[in-house]
Scaffold this motif. Sequence first.
Motif, short mmCIF file in Angstrom:
data_model
loop_
_atom_site.label_atom_id
_atom_site.label_comp_id
_atom_site.label_asym_id
_atom_site.label_seq_id
_atom_site.Cartn_x
_atom_site.Cartn_y
_atom_site.Cartn_z
N GLY A 111 17.85 42.23 72.86
CA GLY A 111 17.27 42.72 74.10
C GLY A 111 17.98 42.06 75.26
O GLY A 111 19.19 41.85 75.21
N GLY A 112 17.22 41.69 76.27
CA GLY A 112 17.83 41.01 77.41
C GLY A 112 16.80 40.65 78.46
O GLY A 112 15.67 41.14 78.42
N THR A 113 17.19 39.77 79.38
CA THR A 113 16.32 39.34 80.48
C THR A 113 17.05 39.54 81.79
O THR A 113 18.21 39.15 81.95
CB THR A 113 15.92 37.86 80.32
OG1 THR A 113 15.24 37.70 79.08
CG2 THR A 113 15.02 37.40 81.46
N ASN A 114 16.36 40.14 82.75
CA ASN A 114 16.90 40.31 84.10
C ASN A 114 16.79 38.97 84.80
O ASN A 114 15.69 38.43 84.95
CB ASN A 114 16.10 41.39 84.84
CG ASN A 114 16.66 41.69 86.21
OD1 ASN A 114 17.05 40.81 86.95
ND2 ASN A 114 16.65 42.97 86.55
N ILE A 115 17.92 38.42 85.26
CA ILE A 115 17.89 37.08 85.86
C ILE A 115 17.18 37.05 87.21
O ILE A 115 16.71 36.00 87.62
CB ILE A 115 19.30 36.48 85.98
CG1 ILE A 115 20.19 37.35 86.86
CG2 ILE A 115 19.93 36.27 84.62
CD1 ILE A 115 21.52 36.70 87.20
N PRO A 149 14.81 44.57 71.99
CA PRO A 149 15.85 45.55 71.66
C PRO A 149 15.34 47.00 71.67
O PRO A 149 16.03 47.90 72.17
CB PRO A 149 16.30 45.14 70.26
CG PRO A 149 15.99 43.68 70.17
CD PRO A 149 14.74 43.50 70.99
N ASP A 150 14.13 47.22 71.18
CA ASP A 150 13.58 48.57 71.16
C ASP A 150 13.26 49.07 72.57
O ASP A 150 13.43 50.25 72.87
CB ASP A 150 12.34 48.64 70.26
CG ASP A 150 11.98 50.07 69.92
OD1 ASP A 150 12.79 50.74 69.24
OD2 ASP A 150 10.88 50.51 70.33
N GLU A 151 12.83 48.18 73.45
CA GLU A 151 12.56 48.57 74.84
C GLU A 151 13.85 48.94 75.57
O GLU A 151 13.85 49.84 76.42
CB GLU A 151 11.82 47.45 75.57
CG GLU A 151 10.40 47.26 75.12
CD GLU A 151 9.74 46.01 75.69
OE1 GLU A 151 8.51 46.03 75.86
OE2 GLU A 151 10.44 45.03 75.96
N PRO A 176 9.49 52.14 67.73
CA PRO A 176 9.27 53.56 68.01
C PRO A 176 10.42 54.21 68.77
O PRO A 176 10.71 55.39 68.58
CB PRO A 176 7.98 53.58 68.82
CG PRO A 176 7.89 52.22 69.44
CD PRO A 176 8.52 51.29 68.43
N ASN A 177 11.09 53.47 69.65
CA ASN A 177 12.20 54.06 70.40
C ASN A 177 13.43 54.25 69.54
O ASN A 177 14.23 55.16 69.78
CB ASN A 177 12.53 53.20 71.62
CG ASN A 177 11.43 53.29 72.66
OD1 ASN A 177 10.98 54.37 73.00
ND2 ASN A 177 10.98 52.15 73.12
N THR A 178 13.59 53.42 68.53
CA THR A 178 14.68 53.60 67.59
C THR A 178 14.51 54.92 66.86
O THR A 178 15.45 55.71 66.74
CB THR A 178 14.71 52.43 66.58
OG1 THR A 178 14.90 51.22 67.31
CG2 THR A 178 15.80 52.60 65.56
#
Length: 186
Positions: free
Chosen positions: A117-121, A129-131, A178-180
Amino acid sequence: MDNITSANAPNPSMTMATTSLVVQFATKPQTTASNGIRDGIIQVFQRVLPVAKMIKSTTQVECETHNIVPSLPRLKPFDLSIRLDHSLDPGAWRVPFSRIDLRLRVGERKKFERSRGGTNILTKRTLTPDEVIGEILDSNYSFVPIAIGPHGEIGSLFNRFLHGGNTLPLPNFKKDRPNTERAAKR
């Protein structure tokens, strides 16, 4: 790919020319080979897509595009992006997406799953990852994995994307992805 519309029945071999493309290379030990494949695809699409009237300029073929995931604008989830220009030929058949993302994977297994996934700094918002996949889909993008076999053969989804035809059946997905599953059904 089932959402294609046309005044004329589409030629399955022209599927490639009616979508935009984003490729992500998933394995770091194979960076040189992956970059070579990516660069080769860029060169082919820069020549083919203007002729097919799907893009106006070769600059619409982009490498490592960001701003794909709205909540993580600095994330570059793919290596190659081709943006379509649906206004060039009103008689050309269309897909309902503004972009189709293609991810290079070694093998067919887990081809729709994103590992990070990731984080907005700035906002400190973190996506699983699914989001990340969900935001890509909600932005009216779609993606097709490019599976590469151990002997260089391409997988069934990319083969269908390029030439039409059948694909392997979809795998069963984890309930927490679910998004996968949504991406796979597009």
